[in-house]
Motif scaffolding. Structure first.
Motif, PDB file in Angstrom:
ATOM      1  N   ARG A   4       0.844  -1.188   0.000  1.00 27.70           N
ATOM      2  CA  ARG A   4       0.000   0.000   0.000  1.00 27.70           C
ATOM      3  C   ARG A   4       0.881   1.240   0.000  1.00 27.70           C
ATOM      4  O   ARG A   4       1.851   1.317   0.749  1.00 27.70           O
ATOM      5  CB  ARG A   4      -0.910   0.024   1.217  1.00 27.70           C
ATOM      6  N   VAL A   5       0.512   2.195  -0.856  1.00 33.97           N
ATOM      7  CA  VAL A   5       1.165   3.494  -0.856  1.00 33.97           C
ATOM      8  C   VAL A   5       0.278   4.439  -0.056  1.00 33.97           C
ATOM      9  O   VAL A   5      -0.919   4.538  -0.307  1.00 33.97           O
ATOM     10  CB  VAL A   5       1.378   4.026  -2.293  1.00 33.97           C
ATOM     11  N   THR A   6       0.876   5.084   0.911  1.00 33.73           N
ATOM     12  CA  THR A   6       0.186   6.082   1.723  1.00 33.73           C
ATOM     13  C   THR A   6       0.900   7.406   1.516  1.00 33.73           C
ATOM     14  O   THR A   6       2.133   7.454   1.465  1.00 33.73           O
ATOM     15  CB  THR A   6       0.205   5.690   3.210  1.00 33.73           C
ATOM     16  N   ILE A   7       0.128   8.476   1.383  1.00 32.66           N
ATOM     17  CA  ILE A   7       0.699   9.790   1.114  1.00 32.66           C
ATOM     18  C   ILE A   7       0.544  10.668   2.340  1.00 32.66           C
ATOM     19  O   ILE A   7      -0.572  10.963   2.773  1.00 32.66           O
ATOM     20  CB  ILE A   7       0.017  10.453  -0.096  1.00 32.66           C
ATOM     21  N   ALA A   8       1.683  11.057   2.886  1.00 34.86           N
ATOM     22  CA  ALA A   8       1.709  12.029   3.978  1.00 34.86           C
ATOM     23  C   ALA A   8       1.965  13.402   3.363  1.00 34.86           C
ATOM     24  O   ALA A   8       2.380  13.523   2.211  1.00 34.86           O
ATOM     25  CB  ALA A   8       2.805  11.670   4.970  1.00 34.86           C
ATOM     26  N   ASP A   9       1.722  14.425   4.135  1.00 32.19           N
ATOM     27  CA  ASP A   9       1.898  15.806   3.688  1.00 32.19           C
ATOM     28  C   ASP A   9       3.018  16.427   4.521  1.00 32.19           C
ATOM     29  O   ASP A   9       2.916  16.496   5.746  1.00 32.19           O
ATOM     30  CB  ASP A   9       0.570  16.544   3.899  1.00 32.19           C
ATOM     31  N   ASP A  15       1.258  13.970  11.035  1.00 35.77           N
ATOM     32  CA  ASP A  15      -0.171  14.072  11.325  1.00 35.77           C
ATOM     33  C   ASP A  15      -0.899  12.991  10.535  1.00 35.77           C
ATOM     34  O   ASP A  15      -1.267  13.189   9.379  1.00 35.77           O
ATOM     35  CB  ASP A  15      -0.695  15.456  10.968  1.00 35.77           C
ATOM     36  N   GLU A  16      -1.112  11.845  11.165  1.00 35.22           N
ATOM     37  CA  GLU A  16      -1.721  10.711  10.477  1.00 35.22           C
ATOM     38  C   GLU A  16      -3.144  10.988  10.025  1.00 35.22           C
ATOM     39  O   GLU A  16      -3.643  10.329   9.111  1.00 35.22           O
ATOM     40  CB  GLU A  16      -1.679   9.477  11.368  1.00 35.22           C
ATOM     41  N   ALA A  17      -3.803  11.961  10.613  1.00 33.50           N
ATOM     42  CA  ALA A  17      -5.172  12.300  10.203  1.00 33.50           C
ATOM     43  C   ALA A  17      -5.209  12.824   8.770  1.00 33.50           C
ATOM     44  O   ALA A  17      -6.239  12.737   8.103  1.00 33.50           O
ATOM     45  CB  ALA A  17      -5.771  13.332  11.163  1.00 33.50           C
ATOM     46  N   GLY A  18      -4.089  13.335   8.300  1.00 35.70           N
ATOM     47  CA  GLY A  18      -4.037  13.892   6.948  1.00 35.70           C
ATOM     48  C   GLY A  18      -3.519  12.935   5.899  1.00 35.70           C
ATOM     49  O   GLY A  18      -3.392  13.307   4.734  1.00 35.70           O
ATOM     50  N   VAL A  20      -3.345  10.210   3.017  1.00 36.32           N
ATOM     51  CA  VAL A  20      -4.225   9.911   1.889  1.00 36.32           C
ATOM     52  C   VAL A  20      -3.801   8.569   1.295  1.00 36.32           C
ATOM     53  O   VAL A  20      -2.614   8.265   1.201  1.00 36.32           O
ATOM     54  CB  VAL A  20      -4.126  11.024   0.821  1.00 36.32           C
ATOM     55  N   ASP A  21      -4.771   7.774   0.891  1.00 38.55           N
ATOM     56  CA  ASP A  21      -4.501   6.478   0.273  1.00 38.55           C
ATOM     57  C   ASP A  21      -3.970   6.683  -1.141  1.00 38.55           C
ATOM     58  O   ASP A  21      -4.601   7.347  -1.952  1.00 38.55           O
ATOM     59  CB  ASP A  21      -5.788   5.651   0.249  1.00 38.55           C
TER      60      ASP A  21
END
Length: 104
Positions: A4-9, A15-18, A20-21
Motif C-alpha cells: 500500500r502506498v500512503t501519502i503524507a503531507d 499528522d496521520e489524520a491527513g 491519503v490512500d
C-alpha cells in the motif's frame, strides 16, 4: 502479499489524520513506481519560475507530498532521497517543456 502506498503531507509532518490512500499494489515494483510518480508530480506542482534545485527541494520538504510504502522492502524507499535525485531534472523540465509522461 500486497503493498500500500500512503501519502503524507510534509506541511503536516507526522499528522496521520491527513494521510491519503495512494493505492494498493500486487508488486513492490508497482508500489514503488506509484510512489515515485507522486513525488515527481509534487515537485512538478511545487516548482516556481526561476527555482534552483535547492529552492525546489526546500519547498518540497516544507509542502510536498511524502509517499511511503507499507510494508517496506529493502532498500527502503525514501521520498526525500528520491526527490533530491529529481530536483535538477524537474527544474530543467519546468523551464522548457511539458513532459506528457508526468500527466495521468
Amino acid at each position: 502479499m500486497t503493498w500500500r502506498v500512503t501519502i503524507a503531507d510534509n506541511f503536516h509532518y507526522m499528522d496521520e489524520a491527513g494521510y491519503v490512500d495512494g493505492g494498493e499494489f500486487d508488486t513492490y515494483e508497482d508500489a514503488l513506481a506509484r510512489a515515485k510518480k507522486i513525488v515527481d508530480e509534487s515537485l512538478w506542482d511545487t516548482w516556481q519560475a526561476g527555482d534552483t534545485p535547492d529552492a525546489l527541494m526546500a519547498r518540497y520538504t516544507m509542502f510536498g507530498d511524502d509517499p511511503f510504502i507499507v510494508p517496506a522492502e529493502e532498500p527502503r524507499f525514501s521520498a526525500r532521497d528520491y526527490a533530491r535525485s529529481r530536483v535538477e531534472v524537474i527544474c530543467r523540465e519546468r523551464e522548457g517543456w511539458l513532459p506528457s509522461r508526468l500527466m495521468p
